[in-house]
Design an enzyme around this catalytic site. Structure first.
Site, short mmCIF file in Angstrom:
data_model
loop_
_atom_site.label_atom_id
_atom_site.label_comp_id
_atom_site.label_asym_id
_atom_site.label_seq_id
_atom_site.Cartn_x
_atom_site.Cartn_y
_atom_site.Cartn_z
N GLY A 47 0.48 -1.38 0.16
CA GLY A 47 0.39 -0.04 0.06
C GLY A 47 1.11 0.98 0.30
N GLY A 51 -0.82 8.37 0.58
CA GLY A 51 -1.39 8.43 2.42
C GLY A 51 -0.33 7.90 3.00
CD GLU A 74 -2.28 3.76 -6.66
OE1 GLU A 74 -3.21 4.60 -7.63
OE2 GLU A 74 -2.85 3.36 -5.63
CG LEU A 138 -3.41 -3.63 1.47
CD1 LEU A 138 -4.06 -4.46 1.05
CD2 LEU A 138 -3.04 -2.26 0.45
CE1 TYR A 223 -7.64 9.59 14.02
CE2 TYR A 223 -10.13 8.53 13.32
CZ TYR A 223 -9.49 9.21 14.01
OH TYR A 223 -9.65 10.48 14.40
CE1 TYR A 233 -11.85 5.45 10.71
CE2 TYR A 233 -11.75 4.17 12.93
CZ TYR A 233 -10.71 4.36 11.42
OH TYR A 233 -10.08 3.65 10.57
CE LYS A 242 -8.20 0.66 10.30
NZ LYS A 242 -7.11 0.53 9.48
CB THR A 273 -5.41 9.01 2.53
OG1 THR A 273 -6.75 8.90 3.59
CG2 THR A 273 -4.57 10.04 3.82
P1 NAI Z 1 -5.01 5.60 0.85
O1 NAI Z 1 -6.17 5.24 0.26
O2 NAI Z 1 -3.82 7.11 0.49
O3 NAI Z 1 -3.66 4.37 0.65
C1 NAI Z 1 -4.24 3.13 0.14
C2 NAI Z 1 -3.60 2.01 -0.31
O4 NAI Z 1 -3.47 0.59 -1.18
C3 NAI Z 1 -2.64 3.28 -1.97
O5 NAI Z 1 -1.36 2.55 -2.14
C4 NAI Z 1 -3.29 1.57 -3.10
O6 NAI Z 1 -2.53 1.70 -4.02
C5 NAI Z 1 -3.40 0.67 -1.84
N1 NAI Z 1 -4.34 -0.45 -2.52
C6 NAI Z 1 -5.69 -0.39 -1.82
N2 NAI Z 1 -6.12 -1.77 -2.86
C7 NAI Z 1 -4.82 -2.28 -2.45
C8 NAI Z 1 -5.64 -4.04 -3.50
N3 NAI Z 1 -5.91 -4.61 -3.84
N4 NAI Z 1 -4.07 -3.99 -3.66
C9 NAI Z 1 -2.78 -3.57 -3.73
N5 NAI Z 1 -2.53 -2.12 -3.16
C10 NAI Z 1 -4.19 -1.28 -2.79
O7 NAI Z 1 -5.20 5.04 2.45
P2 NAI Z 1 -4.32 5.99 3.85
O8 NAI Z 1 -5.90 7.02 4.70
O9 NAI Z 1 -2.99 5.87 3.49
O10 NAI Z 1 -4.78 4.27 5.05
C11 NAI Z 1 -3.76 3.49 5.35
C12 NAI Z 1 -3.79 2.59 6.22
O11 NAI Z 1 -3.84 4.01 6.81
C13 NAI Z 1 -5.78 2.41 6.35
O12 NAI Z 1 -5.42 0.99 7.78
C14 NAI Z 1 -6.09 3.42 7.26
O13 NAI Z 1 -7.30 2.47 7.93
C15 NAI Z 1 -5.25 3.68 7.98
N6 NAI Z 1 -5.32 5.17 8.88
C16 NAI Z 1 -5.95 6.25 8.13
C17 NAI Z 1 -6.25 7.54 8.49
C18 NAI Z 1 -6.47 8.48 7.50
O14 NAI Z 1 -7.00 9.42 8.44
N7 NAI Z 1 -6.70 8.31 6.67
C19 NAI Z 1 -5.84 7.90 9.82
C20 NAI Z 1 -4.93 6.74 10.80
C21 NAI Z 1 -5.24 5.44 9.97
#
Ligand code: NAI
Length: 394
Positions: A47, A51, A74, A138, A223, A233, A242, A273
């Site tokens: 992932g 983000g 992507e 992810l 989170y 959430y 989670k 994000t």
């Molecule tokens: P994001 O949407 O920016 O990034 C997701 C990533 O996962 C991307 O690189 C995407 O290409 C990859 N991805 C998605 N489906 C895929 C698949 N089937 N195969 C391979 N890659 C895949 O998300 P974000 O927000 O950075 O989230 C990442 C983690 O951080 C999650 O577990 C989220 O719950 C957690 N998080 C997010 C917060 C927020 O405010 N956005 C706060 C705290 C934790």
């Protein structure tokens, strides 16, 4: 082609190649401006393209000098359709890492599949021998398991409907959203997609193939947030997933005992994000939070947190965790003074004071930035080539 943002609901269907590259360059410059970290030397980031995952990869490569392998899902540009932001981000990351003499390779594929896991393991065996850090970051809407069944992840409350304030993503005005409670099937689906099962499958596969170094660490992100978002959430479907992730961290730590490894969940701060803008109440909460944290000078984005995680929490003589063994990067967000002020604003926000008491502008700036728009120094009127190759794509 001249690339403009095209917003549909809570996503932008276009991305700007130069804007995305600049965004990545700014994150790299931030890490390079900080002291080097004696941390990971060989990291796998699942992932890795946007983000938190992208920021972790940048902190590992440019903060620790690590060789990195990134896995993401992507899409490249097709005819007049731009590539996804994560594609352009990965191209920019790879280019800079290779220019700096760092090993960097990326795999574009479905991380949930056995095929992608096998391909990644082959690459580690061939090029690195082993990895000492595996980051699972992810955020996905669905997962197809090896039997062919597809599960979907939803963001819904459990038990009863949720009605609460939010920002309407079309009008940018205050509105009320009602979300019906999840069915049992939706709860199960969300746990399958966003819980710990696939994280465990990755670690089992990597360990089984002998590509985890002695003392390897693995991280996944979570989170929690404040009371005002709990119904949607922490106590909702995603919160269940989670909790499953946290339970899995313990199972993985047991699994890694023979190689002295350890799994941690890091609880991160709310940021804008692609995944988070889809959650009702969260854009409003985040806008208010940004206002308060910026005023106090403690606001952070993904890169500031991921650098801080490595430098101050993880790669220190004794990893700093809470009473449940989790790394906490939401420590500033959940500070009493921050949350008192956020709830005071939350209770008094209305249509006429919204822009003043909440950083709605900052929220939208961050949203557009995700897709490479609104970035200083980029000429958005200029023709750009939307086809970008990723150097080091496997
Ligand atoms: P994001 O949407 O920016 O990034 C997701 C990533 O996962 C991307 O690189 C995407 O290409 C990859 N991805 C998605 N489906 C895929 C698949 N089937 N195969 C391979 N890659 C895949 O998300 P974000 O927000 O950075 O989230 C990442 C983690 O951080 C999650 O577990 C989220 O719950 C957690 N998080 C997010 C917060 C927020 O405010 N956005 C706060 C705290 C934790």
């Amino acid at each position: 082609m001249i690339v403009e943002p095209k917003i549909r609901g809570f996503i932008c269907t276009t991305s700007h190649p130069i804007g995305c590259a600049k965004n990545v360059a700014e994150q790299i410059a931030y890490v390079k401006s900080k002291p080097a970290i004696d941390g990971t030397k060989k990291a796998l980031i699942i992932g890795s393209s946007t983000g938190y995952g992208l920021a972790t990869r940048i902190a590992a490569a440019f903060g620790c000098g690590a060789a990195t392998i990134g896995v993401a899902y992507e899409r490249p540009a097709q005819l007049k359709r731009t590539a996804t932001a994560g594609w352009y981000n990965t191209a920019a990351f790879q280019k800079q890492a290779l220019d700096d003499g760092l090993y960097a390779k990326s795999i574009m594929g479905d991380a949930f599949s056995k095929e992608t896991k096998d391909k990644t393991i082959e690459l580690i065996k061939r090029d690195l021998g082993s990895v000492d850090l595996v980051v699972y970051s992810l955020a996905a809407p669905r997962r197809t398991v090896d039997s062919g069944k597809t599960y979907s992840s939803v963001i819904k409350p459990i038990g009863k409907a949720y009605t609460g304030k939010t920002i309407d993503m079309n009008t940018h005005k205050l509105s009320t959203a009602t979300v019906e409670p999840a069915t049992e099937e939706e709860i199960e689906g969300t746990i399958k997609v966003m819980g710990g099962e696939d994280w465990r499958l990755w670690i089992e596969a990597l360990k089984g193939a002998g590509v985890l170094a002695q003392g390897a660490i693995t991280l996944a992100y979570s989170y929690i947030g404040p009371e005002i978002t709990h119904a949607i959430y922490a106590d909702g479907t995603i919160g269940m997933a989670k909790k499953d992730l946290e339970k899995t961290a313990k199972d993985i730590t047991d699994l890694l005992a023979p190689i002295n490894g350890k799994a941690y969940v890091s609880v991160n701060k709310a940021v804008v994000t692609q995944a988070s803008s889809a959650i009702p109440a969260v854009p409003l909460y985040t806008s208010i939070l940004f206002k308060v944290m910026k005023k106090l000078g403690i606001h952070e984005g993904c890169i500031e947190q991921m650098y801080r995680m490595f430098a101050e929490k993880l790669y220190v003589p004794k990893t700093i965790v809470d009473e449940s063994g989790r790394i906490r990067l939401d420590d500033f967000e959940l500070r009493d003074d921050v949350q008192k002020e956020v709830s005071r604003i939350w209770n008094s926000v209305n249509d006429s004071n919204l822009e003043e008491v909440a950083d709605v502008r900052g929220y939208w700036d961050d949203f557009y930035r995700l897709f490479g728009f609104g970035i200083d120094g980029v000429n958005y009127e200029a023709d750009v080539d939307i086809e970008t190759e990723i150097p080091g794509l496997v």
